[in-house]
Design an enzyme around this catalytic site. Structure first.
Site, short mmCIF file in Angstrom:
data_model
loop_
_atom_site.label_atom_id
_atom_site.label_comp_id
_atom_site.label_asym_id
_atom_site.label_seq_id
_atom_site.Cartn_x
_atom_site.Cartn_y
_atom_site.Cartn_z
N SER A 234 6.67 -64.41 -24.37
CA SER A 234 6.60 -62.96 -25.40
C SER A 234 7.92 -62.28 -25.61
O SER A 234 8.27 -61.50 -26.44
CB SER A 234 5.65 -62.11 -24.40
N GLY B 88 2.62 -65.22 -23.49
CA GLY B 88 1.67 -65.53 -22.40
C GLY B 88 1.90 -67.02 -22.13
O GLY B 88 1.36 -67.77 -21.18
N ASN C 174 6.22 -66.48 -17.28
CA ASN C 174 4.72 -66.25 -16.90
C ASN C 174 4.65 -66.83 -15.67
O ASN C 174 3.33 -66.90 -15.10
CB ASN C 174 4.04 -66.73 -18.47
N ASP D 122 4.72 -51.29 -20.07
CA ASP D 122 4.30 -52.27 -19.44
C ASP D 122 5.22 -52.60 -18.22
O ASP D 122 5.01 -53.36 -17.16
CB ASP D 122 3.67 -53.26 -20.08
N HIS E 65 7.96 -55.96 -20.76
CA HIS E 65 8.44 -56.27 -22.38
C HIS E 65 9.75 -55.36 -22.82
O HIS E 65 9.57 -54.27 -22.53
CB HIS E 65 7.34 -56.65 -23.24
#
Length: 201
Positions: free
Chosen positions: A26, A60, A89, A170, A173
């Site tokens: 991402s 992801g 991830n 979040d 990011h």
């Protein structure tokens, strides 16, 4: 007819010599922002029309899934340079750093076998995962860089991760405003690879 075929062959070699493949998660797929604002697209703009930048990043993605899909990407795009931006991830899910290392090693070797040069883009994980795990995680990128003598950007989010204004809600990011900084973090090592390619006969 022969002249046309020769011209086509020269163009094919030229195209290959200027093809960059970004295989990431991402952070390179412009998650949560306009795709055109992502650092990979900014790289495309900086390089201009003489280079082809393929963004094969998927939000992801882990090193395992990246390793599984890399062979088809190498065959389809025949890149000269592969930028590997994976591992975040794996870390967030607490997956084995040793398995992550094996997956990245496989990707490096497959890229080199396909005659592509590799730039490794590292990532850090939050300290709440524990010193032992975070040290092992960080060490994977350094060890692979040394083992294969490939350039490493130690932390792609350097100067960004601890800046609230540069991160989305979040906390994982980066924002659109942070994307030029990501590119600036990547650029020195990538520019050196591009310069080396330009010096090839």
């Amino acid at each position: 007819m022969v002249a046309v075929l020769c011209f086509a062959a020269v163009n094919a070699v030229h195209a290959r010599a200027n093809t960059l493949l970004v295989v990431g998660d991402s952070l390179s797929a412009a998650h949560g922002i306009e795709r055109d604002a992502g650092w990979v697209n900014l790289l495309r703009q900086r390089l201009g029309s003489q280079h082809r930048v393929i963004n094969a990043s998927i939000s992801g993605d882990t090193t395992s899934s990246g390793a599984a899909r890399l062979p088809e990407l190498l065959e389809r795009h025949a890149p000269d340079i592969v930028l590997l931006e994976l591992g975040g991830n794996d870390g967030l899910r607490g997956l084995s750093p040793q398995q992550m290392k094996l997956n990245l090693r496989d990707m490096i070797e497959k890229s080199q076998t396909a005659d592509a040069r590799v730039l490794l883009l590292g990532i850090e994980i939050p300290p709440n995962y524990g010193a032992s795990y975070t040290d092992a995680f960080r060490g994977v990128f350094r060890q692979l860089s040394e083992e294969y003598d490939i350039p490493l950007v130690p932390f792609i989010l350097d100067g960004i991760a601890l800046q609230d204004a540069m991160m989305q809600d979040d906390g994982i990011h980066p924002t659109a405003e942070a994307q030029p900084i990501i590119l600036d973090n990547v650029w020195p090592k990538l520019k050196a690879l591009l310069s080396d390619d330009a010096d090839k006969p």
